[in-house]
Design a protein around this motif. Sequence first.
Motif, mmCIF file in Angstrom:
data_model
loop_
_atom_site.group_PDB
_atom_site.id
_atom_site.type_symbol
_atom_site.label_atom_id
_atom_site.label_comp_id
_atom_site.label_asym_id
_atom_site.label_seq_id
_atom_site.Cartn_x
_atom_site.Cartn_y
_atom_site.Cartn_z
ATOM 1 N N UNK A 246 -5.755 -2.289 9.741
ATOM 2 C CA UNK A 246 -5.061 -3.574 9.747
ATOM 3 C C UNK A 246 -4.037 -3.616 8.615
ATOM 4 N N UNK A 247 -4.470 -3.259 7.407
ATOM 5 C CA UNK A 247 -3.551 -3.280 6.259
ATOM 6 C C UNK A 247 -2.366 -2.336 6.469
ATOM 7 N N UNK A 248 -2.652 -1.134 6.967
ATOM 8 C CA UNK A 248 -1.589 -0.156 7.204
ATOM 9 C C UNK A 248 -0.609 -0.651 8.269
ATOM 10 N N UNK A 249 -1.128 -1.174 9.358
ATOM 11 C CA UNK A 249 -0.255 -1.674 10.424
ATOM 12 C C UNK A 249 0.547 -2.884 9.949
ATOM 13 N N UNK A 250 -0.088 -3.787 9.228
ATOM 14 C CA UNK A 250 0.602 -4.978 8.750
ATOM 15 C C UNK A 250 1.766 -4.608 7.839
ATOM 16 N N UNK A 251 1.506 -3.758 6.862
ATOM 17 C CA UNK A 251 2.557 -3.369 5.917
ATOM 18 C C UNK A 251 3.651 -2.549 6.609
#
Length: 130
Positions: free
Chosen positions: A98-103
């Motif tokens: 989630x963090x990787x996709x969001x950023x």
Amino acid sequence: MEPPIERIRLSKNAREQLLKLKRATHIENWNILCRWALCKSLAEPTPPSIISIVTDSNIEMTWQVFAGNLSDIFIVALKQRCHNDGLETDKETLATQFRLHLHRGIGYLSGDPHVRKIEDLILLPSKVEN
């Protein structure tokens, strides 16, 4: 469904990119821009690069604020993407992805020279190449 993460924190770089997007689109809410960013990244055919994200900005929101009534849809989309990428769907993997996709999505949107107003965001899905 249980969210992959309770509190979402962003990097200073992501904050600056979101500020650029806010100025261009006149969308005032961080969560709305973050939803667009997540969807943009999930739509990309390649998985995001595994990088260390320093969450050092003052932007923070709960999962409920981020997802709202679309919570289950975002969770299912993230799980499906993890499955498609050959990853586990445990809570830790989902939170990391989630963090990787969001950023990544924030970077893609802020770096897109065609996103100059809200209408440009709306037209993004029609520009996806197969």
